[in-house]
Design a protein around this motif. Structure first.
Motif, short mmCIF file in Angstrom:
data_model
loop_
_atom_site.label_atom_id
_atom_site.label_comp_id
_atom_site.label_asym_id
_atom_site.label_seq_id
_atom_site.Cartn_x
_atom_site.Cartn_y
_atom_site.Cartn_z
N ASP A 133 -7.17 -8.54 -5.83
CA ASP A 133 -6.04 -9.20 -6.50
C ASP A 133 -5.28 -8.26 -7.44
O ASP A 133 -4.56 -8.72 -8.33
CB ASP A 133 -6.53 -10.42 -7.28
CG ASP A 133 -7.06 -11.51 -6.35
OD1 ASP A 133 -6.76 -11.45 -5.15
OD2 ASP A 133 -7.78 -12.40 -6.84
N TYR A 134 -5.42 -6.97 -7.27
CA TYR A 134 -4.76 -5.98 -8.13
C TYR A 134 -3.32 -5.81 -7.62
O TYR A 134 -3.04 -5.04 -6.71
CB TYR A 134 -5.51 -4.67 -8.07
CG TYR A 134 -5.27 -3.72 -9.22
CD1 TYR A 134 -4.11 -3.77 -10.00
CD2 TYR A 134 -6.20 -2.74 -9.54
CE1 TYR A 134 -3.90 -2.89 -11.05
CE2 TYR A 134 -6.01 -1.84 -10.59
CZ TYR A 134 -4.85 -1.93 -11.34
OH TYR A 134 -4.64 -1.06 -12.37
N ALA A 135 -2.39 -6.53 -8.23
CA ALA A 135 -1.01 -6.56 -7.75
C ALA A 135 -0.35 -5.18 -7.77
O ALA A 135 0.36 -4.80 -6.82
CB ALA A 135 -0.19 -7.54 -8.59
N ASP A 136 -0.58 -4.42 -8.85
CA ASP A 136 0.04 -3.09 -8.95
C ASP A 136 -0.41 -2.17 -7.82
O ASP A 136 0.37 -1.36 -7.32
CB ASP A 136 -0.29 -2.45 -10.30
CG ASP A 136 0.57 -3.01 -11.42
OD1 ASP A 136 1.61 -3.62 -11.12
OD2 ASP A 136 0.19 -2.84 -12.59
N ALA A 137 -1.68 -2.27 -7.44
CA ALA A 137 -2.18 -1.42 -6.37
C ALA A 137 -1.51 -1.77 -5.04
O ALA A 137 -1.13 -0.90 -4.27
CB ALA A 137 -3.70 -1.55 -6.26
N HIS A 138 -1.37 -3.06 -4.77
CA HIS A 138 -0.65 -3.48 -3.56
C HIS A 138 0.80 -3.00 -3.59
O HIS A 138 1.33 -2.51 -2.58
CB HIS A 138 -0.70 -5.01 -3.42
CG HIS A 138 -2.02 -5.54 -2.97
ND1 HIS A 138 -2.46 -5.41 -1.67
CD2 HIS A 138 -3.00 -6.21 -3.64
CE1 HIS A 138 -3.65 -5.98 -1.55
NE2 HIS A 138 -4.01 -6.47 -2.73
N TYR A 139 1.43 -3.14 -4.73
CA TYR A 139 2.84 -2.75 -4.86
C TYR A 139 3.02 -1.25 -4.63
O TYR A 139 3.88 -0.81 -3.86
CB TYR A 139 3.34 -3.14 -6.25
CG TYR A 139 4.74 -2.63 -6.58
CD1 TYR A 139 5.86 -3.19 -5.98
CD2 TYR A 139 4.91 -1.60 -7.50
CE1 TYR A 139 7.14 -2.73 -6.28
CE2 TYR A 139 6.18 -1.14 -7.81
CZ TYR A 139 7.29 -1.70 -7.19
OH TYR A 139 8.55 -1.22 -7.49
N ASN A 140 2.21 -0.44 -5.31
CA ASN A 140 2.35 1.01 -5.17
C ASN A 140 1.98 1.47 -3.76
O ASN A 140 2.61 2.40 -3.23
CB ASN A 140 1.49 1.73 -6.20
CG ASN A 140 2.19 1.83 -7.54
OD1 ASN A 140 3.14 1.11 -7.80
ND2 ASN A 140 1.72 2.71 -8.41
N LEU A 141 0.97 0.86 -3.17
CA LEU A 141 0.62 1.23 -1.79
C LEU A 141 1.76 0.84 -0.85
O LEU A 141 2.08 1.59 0.08
CB LEU A 141 -0.68 0.55 -1.38
CG LEU A 141 -1.16 0.82 0.06
CD1 LEU A 141 -1.26 2.33 0.33
CD2 LEU A 141 -2.49 0.14 0.33
N GLY A 142 2.40 -0.29 -1.10
CA GLY A 142 3.56 -0.68 -0.30
C GLY A 142 4.66 0.37 -0.39
O GLY A 142 5.26 0.75 0.63
N ASN A 143 4.92 0.86 -1.59
CA ASN A 143 5.94 1.91 -1.76
C ASN A 143 5.56 3.19 -1.04
O ASN A 143 6.40 3.85 -0.42
CB ASN A 143 6.16 2.20 -3.25
CG ASN A 143 6.88 1.08 -3.97
OD1 ASN A 143 7.69 0.37 -3.37
ND2 ASN A 143 6.60 0.90 -5.24
N LEU A 144 4.28 3.55 -1.11
CA LEU A 144 3.80 4.76 -0.44
C LEU A 144 3.99 4.65 1.06
O LEU A 144 4.47 5.59 1.73
CB LEU A 144 2.33 4.98 -0.78
CG LEU A 144 1.66 6.20 -0.15
CD1 LEU A 144 2.16 7.48 -0.79
CD2 LEU A 144 0.13 6.11 -0.29
N LEU A 145 3.65 3.51 1.63
CA LEU A 145 3.78 3.30 3.07
C LEU A 145 5.26 3.23 3.47
O LEU A 145 5.64 3.72 4.54
CB LEU A 145 3.06 2.02 3.47
CG LEU A 145 1.53 2.04 3.27
CD1 LEU A 145 0.95 0.65 3.41
CD2 LEU A 145 0.88 2.99 4.27
N ALA A 146 6.08 2.63 2.62
CA ALA A 146 7.51 2.52 2.92
C ALA A 146 8.15 3.90 3.04
O ALA A 146 9.01 4.14 3.90
CB ALA A 146 8.22 1.69 1.86
#
Length: 739
Positions: free
Chosen positions: A187-200
């Motif tokens: 449930d670590y929202a920041d980790a999901h967000y930053n990983l999304g940016n990395l993949l994008a």
């Protein structure tokens, strides 16, 4: 009494760390076992005598949580004098100093806290943050890894390590670190967000979208998450869903200019141009000097033929000072020197640096030169109407032809099938990251990589900076220099890029004899049997036509066209129906010039072969000036419709002139607007001269170089072979011509 001694040690340690409640609990538990022990009673009394210190510490904590960092430091400096061994005080002072940007003080405080509580994961993690900000990246990474080794469940250390790895370019390691963080803290929202940016950033859109969606579900009030989610949806062609995501972002942050810009672009894709302009112009209320957004607004107004604010272009920052989309700049300014500057500025912002890792492919086992064409337009698109003949006629005994597509996947598209039928391989790269595309291109051993997009819609030209092949060519898609050292050559000719034009290109110019533009000499024309009336045209009046996109039309040529309608009785102007706003605005502009709007006739889009057939009903194609007709001019000439142009200064203003020279009608490529108007009037009022032009066009269509696909293929192949040979000989790219 070993148990008593242990309790005393534990309680004292907790008290020294500032954890008085734990110490008190230990003392109470020990007193239950040893109720008459004097040492325990004294220790408890001493602990309770520190109530004032506890109050002060509590005040520090409260001030920290309320963001009063200066107060925290001041209280801590007083309190540490009385309690120098309390870990909590030093840790709080370090955290407050970090907030204040006093890295030296923060480092000292965290290091002291760790002396008092060795291995404390929170203090060590905070120290690593300070080390990173001080530029001591190796020490920071080592500290994060020590925390993780000692406390595998410490999510913040894993998250911070992932950020550090990403910032230092270790992308795969960063991805794994984010995934490890999410594994222990789903449930670590920041980790999901930053990983999304990395993949994008790697164009891994499906995976990026999944993490953005998870972050949004965990933290629905984070505007950037919704905005970035919208960007991935838009890139995947899910424009309406993207628009909803941008609207959610703007509901949270109404002045979010990034979301407003993205919303405007999505509305453009949905052809909601008026709303798109409103979104772009809303940004200007917050960022008055944002030239890029200002140009987006003007460019969409140009698509609508709304010229009321067109003069605002003159107030934009100079090309070298503003990040302006180069293609959108074309219709407002015919200036070859400016074109290069704006391309350089844009490329510097959007392209990575050129990779020093130059591929050196082994010679092909069959001796062929391996050519890779990269595009998003391998479907029913103007680029393919031009390229179809070249692909069909390539000498496959000498050249291995590979197509790499990152556009829409439309398996029922005839042009897509044509590409597949005339290439050695057709590879879908839309779902691959740039790094994966590079790996694929190098595995295929490409000798030459050809970019068919440049700065046009849907481009991924920036991946050429990673070096797909040892020779890279800017060709056909973008009519000008890309302004980046990743590209070695640009395909042109002596008319579109006359002598001296080298200064306007960072690429080396390769001038083909006759015309740079390929054409398909087997394009089908379906005869139109409905007559002029079926298209709303007069049976006997002169029909001027201009099937250019609406954004190319400016007041400059429209003034001439309206004067021609005034002078040629019964004439009409036949235009392509682009959008509902353009028709109304052009009607208003015509009326303002004293012309009945009914003399503007708008043609609906048609399947290409049927469009070619209806061109027989027109008498003369009037070109636009700053940005010529390119494919549209070829269409007209192939259909037997004469084209009149005035050659300008920048490359896109000279393309039609090149076509006319290559088909034997150089007299229809005049030099000035005055000549353009006079020539149009002469042809419209002198049937015998127009008939002569038509006869020469019919002869040129059969015999002139423009529509000879085999000959064109041989010329381009000679250019490719020369590029390849120069590279094998160790010679740098240079300007040259193919005669």
């Amino acid at each position: 009494m070993a148990g008593l001694e242990q309790s005393l040690i534990k309680a004292k340690g907790a008290a020294n760390r500032g954890d008085r409640e734990t110490a008190r609990a230990i003392y109470r538990a020990a007193l239950e076992r040893y109720p008459r022990n004097i040492r325990l009673k004294q220790a408890m009394a001493q602990l309770d005598s520190g109530t004032d210190a506890q109050i002060e510490l509590d005040a520090m904590v409260d001030a920290f949580h309320k963001g009063r960092a200066t107060e925290v430091v001041e209280r801590g400096q007083r309190l540490v004098q009385a309690f120098p061994k309390q870990h909590a005080i030093h840790n709080l002072v370090g955290a407050a100093s970090l907030q204040l940007g006093d890295l030296t003080a923060a480092r000292a405080a965290f290091e002291r806290a760790l002396e008092l509580a060795p291995g404390n994961p929170a203090s060590a993690n905070n120290l690593a943050i300070v080390l990173k900000r001080m530029g001591e990246l190796e020490a920071a990474e080592r500290t994060y890894r020590d925390v993780i080794a000692a406390s595998p469940g410490h999510k913040d250390a894993r998250y911070n390590l992932a950020n550090l790895l990403e910032e230092t370019g270790r992308i795969k390691e960063a991805e794994n670190a984010y995934l490890a963080c999410i594994e222990i803290a789903p449930d670590y929202a920041d980790a999901h967000y930053n990983l999304g940016n990395l993949l994008a950033k790697q164009q891994r859109r499906v995976a990026a979208l999944a993490h953005f969606e998870r972050a949004a579900s965990l933290r629905p009030d984070h505007a950037d998450t919704h905005n970035n989610m919208g960007a991935e949806l838009a890139a995947m062609g899910q424009t309406e869903k993207a628009l909803l995501a941008y609207d959610r972002a703007l509901a949270l942050e109404p002045a979010d200019t990034r979301a407003l810009a993205n919303r405007g672009k999505a509305l453009v894709m949905l052809n909601e141009l008026e709303a798109a302009v409103a979104s772009f112009r809303a940004i200007l209320a917050h960022e008055t000097a944002n030239s890029e957004v200002h140009l987006h607004a003007l460019f969409q107004e140009a698509h609508m033929c709304d010229w009321r604010r067109r003069d605002e272009f003159l107030r934009l920052a100079p090309a070298g000072l503003a990040a302006i989309a180069p293609f959108a700049d074309f219709p407002f300014c015919d200036d070859a020197a400016r074109q290069l500057i704006r391309s350089r500025t844009h490329a510097a912002r959007t392209f990575p640096a050129v990779s020093p890792d130059m591929p050196i492919p082994l010679p092909a086992s069959d001796g062929r030169i391996r050519i890779g064409y990269f595009s998003a337009d391998f479907h029913n698109h103007a680029t393919m109407y031009l390229l179809a003949g070249l692909l069909r006629e390539h000498d496959r005994s000498r050249f291995a032809i590979h197509a790499y597509s990152y556009g829409p996947v439309r398996e029922d598209d005839a042009m897509r099938h044509h590409v597949r039928a005339h290439t050695d391989s057709f590879t879908e790269i839309g779902g691959l990251s740039d790094e994966e595309v590079v790996a694929q291109a190098r595995a295929d051993g490409l000798d030459i990589a050809v970019d068919l997009k440049g700065f046009t819609l849907g481009t991924r030209s920036s991946m050429f900076a990673h070096r797909l092949a040892p020779v890279q060519v800017n060709y056909l898609g973008f009519p000008g220099s890309l302004g980046h050292p990743a590209f070695d050559y640009f395909i042109a000719d002596a008319i579109s890029a006359p002598p001296g034009y080298e200064v306007h290109f960072d690429e080396k110019l390769v001038r083909l004899a006759d015309c740079y533009q390929p054409n398909d000499d087997q394009r089908i024309i379906v005869a139109d049997t409905g007559g002029r009336a079926a298209h709303g045209l007069p049976e006997n009046g002169f029909v001027f036509a201009s099937f250019n996109h609406a954004y190319k039309i400016s007041p400059r040529e429209f003034d001439i066209w309206m004067r021609l309608l005034t002078k040629v009785e019964g004439s009409v102007l036949w235009l392509l129906r682009s959008n509902r706003w353009a028709e109304g605005n052009l009607a208003r502009e015509a009326l303002a010039r004293g012309v009945d709007p009914a003399r503007l006739v708008f043609a609906d889009p048609l399947e290409h072969s049927h469009h070619l057939g209806r061109l027989a009903h027109a008498d003369l194609f009037l070109d636009c000036l700053a940005v010529n007709a390119h494919t549209s001019a070829s269409d007209a000439l192939w259909a037997g419709l004469p084209v009149l142009t005035a050659a300008g200064r920048q490359f896109p203003a000279r393309v039609a002139a090149s076509l006319l020279h290559a088909i034997g009608l150089p007299d229809l490529a005049v030099k000035t607007e005055t000549e353009y108007e006079a020539k149009a009037l002469d042809l419209a009022t002198s049937p015998e001269r127009l008939d002569d032009v038509r006869r020469r066009l019919a002869d040129g269509r059969q015999n002139a170089p423009l529509f000879r696909s085999v000959d064109y293929a041989r010329k381009l192949e000679a250019a490719f072979a020369s590029m390849h040979e120069r590279r094998l000989d160790g010679r740098k790219p240079e300007h040259f011509s193919i005669g």
